[in-house]
Design an enzyme around this catalytic site. Structure first.
Site, PDB file in Angstrom:
ATOM      1  N   ASP A  91       0.739  -1.309   0.066  1.00 48.58           N
ATOM      2  CA  ASP A  91       0.025   0.126   0.043  1.00 48.58           C
ATOM      3  C   ASP A  91       0.917   1.137   0.010  1.00 48.58           C
ATOM      4  O   ASP A  91       1.669   1.332   0.920  1.00 48.58           O
ATOM      5  CB  ASP A  91      -0.831  -0.075   1.407  1.00 48.58           C
ATOM      6  CG  ASP A  91      -2.018   1.150   1.356  1.00 48.58           C
ATOM      7  OD1 ASP A  91      -1.761   2.164   0.183  1.00 48.58           O
ATOM      8  OD2 ASP A  91      -2.658   1.227   2.217  1.00 48.58           O
ATOM      9  N   GLU A 144      -2.648  -0.105  -4.096  1.00 51.96           N
ATOM     10  CA  GLU A 144      -2.644  -1.097  -3.402  1.00 51.96           C
ATOM     11  C   GLU A 144      -2.717  -2.381  -4.133  1.00 51.96           C
ATOM     12  O   GLU A 144      -3.346  -2.384  -5.347  1.00 51.96           O
ATOM     13  CB  GLU A 144      -3.623  -1.115  -2.621  1.00 51.96           C
ATOM     14  CG  GLU A 144      -4.163  -0.209  -1.402  1.00 51.96           C
ATOM     15  CD  GLU A 144      -5.178  -0.371  -0.636  1.00 51.96           C
ATOM     16  OE1 GLU A 144      -5.349  -1.456  -0.014  1.00 51.96           O
ATOM     17  OE2 GLU A 144      -5.919   0.451  -0.433  1.00 51.96           O
TER      18      GLU A 144
END
Length: 413
Positions: free
Chosen positions: A8, A105
């Site tokens: 992320d 992500e």
């Protein structure tokens, strides 16, 4: 045992902007939608602005109140997509199983990579270092044996951290976390769980699954499985293309929609973009769905099954308008509308018909294909319907080029 990473990139939009503008380092920065076009909310804020109260989804005026020296920048989606692609190239140096979950992500299955690149922790550290040195931003990475727990790991410490969550430390790390930290526990589900005393992931994991299914239906069992660290869903390979079940588009209008003519114009523009995408997929839809949100952010959706599959923008707009007529009472003006073609089938499955309505649909689809060709060659504004000229503010919207198609969600595979 599987080894799954969830990467992320921290405060992604804001981090990219600070990397592009080094003079902003150390200053509170937020990337926000256009206030002039009524998208005036914070899309993301950097880690200087967040401790001062700037939050994603906050109105720009509120963000300025809590942080008067906030630097506000407009989004540059082309640049964010470019950086996202570079990050993906880094991931693919270690595995061909890379599944995106938004621009910032991705899940990586590195089970088969340990023999080449070392332990999952070593791979995660190398990826983290490369993102910093090659892209100039940071990432938080979770390591686990499944996708859901790996995402909990990447959220656990930010920014620029690596967190391993496996059987030996699962309860210690995960059980105290608030229940809304679990993937797919949204605000509504969180309220339902808290109403029955389930406030942490540990409470959810230890609750009888039968009770959860009575409260939440089938989703109760799924969330109980996630809370206990069980998830067998695979990380899709890079070349995997999931079946697309629907195509939709929505827009917040540059001004309030105060008449049926306004709504009709917006639905027609959106239907054109949706039908263009369906033709690109060689598909037609069997269901039309509209979504409407008023100026106080109350929303609803309605849908209708079509008598025959269609990718005619005129037909979708007409069906959408009929749904709107039956459902909206004009208590308040409309702020945003959307239209979706669902239940997609292959265009080749369409059979010829002699009925007048079907012939009309076929003619409109032929016109749409001609418009697609002209716009592809000469630009979107090269050919437009006459009615869009009646309102230059609404008519200037280009929902096809301005619409970002996000990756398929967790249950989409």
């Amino acid at each position: 045992m599987r080894h799954i990473l969830h990467c992320d990139m921290n405060a992604f939009y804001a981090s990219v902007e600070v990397q592009r503008h080094p003079e902003l380092r150390g200053k509170p920065v937020a990337v926000c939608g256009s206030q002039e076009e009524r998208h005036g909310i914070v899309l993301t804020a950097n880690y200087v602005a967040k401790p001062r109260g700037v939050k994603t989804g906050m109105a720009v005026w509120q963000a300025r109140q809590v942080c008067p020296d906030l630097v506000i920048l407009p989004p540059d989606m082309a640049e964010y997509i470019r950086i996202s692609r570079y990050a993906r190239e880094i991931y693919e140096d270690y595995t061909d199983q890379v599944e995106p979950f938004g621009l910032d992500e991705s899940w990586l299955d590195v089970t088969g990579s340990a023999g080449l690149y070392g332990s999952p922790m070593a791979i995660a550290q190398e990826i983290s270092n490369r993102i910093k040195t090659e892209l100039g931003i940071t990432a938080s990475i979770g390591i686990a044996n499944n996708k859901v727990t790996a995402k909990l790991g990447s959220d656990y410490r930010k920014p620029d951290a690596i967190t391993r969550i496996e059987a030996d430390n699962y309860k210690e790390v995960v059980y105290p976390l608030p229940v809304e930290d679990l993937l797919y526990v949204g605000p509504a589900t969180s309220r339902k769980l808290q109403a029955v005393g389930i406030c942490t992931i540990g409470h959810l994991a230890e609750c009888p699954v039968e009770f959860l299914e009575r409260q939440l239906g089938k989703m109760g069992g799924i969330l109980h499985m996630f809370a206990n660290g069980r998830d067998v869903s695979p990380v899709q390979r890079s070349d995997h293309i999931p079946d697309i079940k629907s195509v939709g588009n929505s827009v917040t209008a540059p001004r309030d929609l105060v008449s049926e003519a306004d709504v009709q114009l917006m639905l027609l523009l959106l239907a054109e973009s949706v039908c263009t995408r369906m033709r690109e997929l060689a598909s037609r839809c069997t269901v039309v769905e509209i979504s409407v949100r008023d100026t106080e952010l109350h929303s609803y959706s309605r849908q209708k099954k079509l008598p025959r599959p269609s990718c005619s923008s005129q037909e979708l707009a007409e069906v959408g308008m009929a749904l709107f007529w039956r459902s909206y009472d004009w208590t308040r003006p409309v702020r945003s509308v959307g239209i979706r073609g669902a239940g997609l089938v292959e265009a080749a499955e369409q059979q010829l018909s002699l009925y007048a309505d079907d012939q009309r649909r076929d003619k409109w689809e032929q016109i749409d294909r001609a418009v697609d060709w002209l716009r592809e060659r000469y630009g979107y504004m090269s050919v437009r319907r006459a009615m869009v000229c009646m309102d230059p503010l609404l008519g200037r919207i280009n929902p096809y080029d301005d619409h970002t198609v996000h990756p398929v969600g967790y249950f989409g595979g």
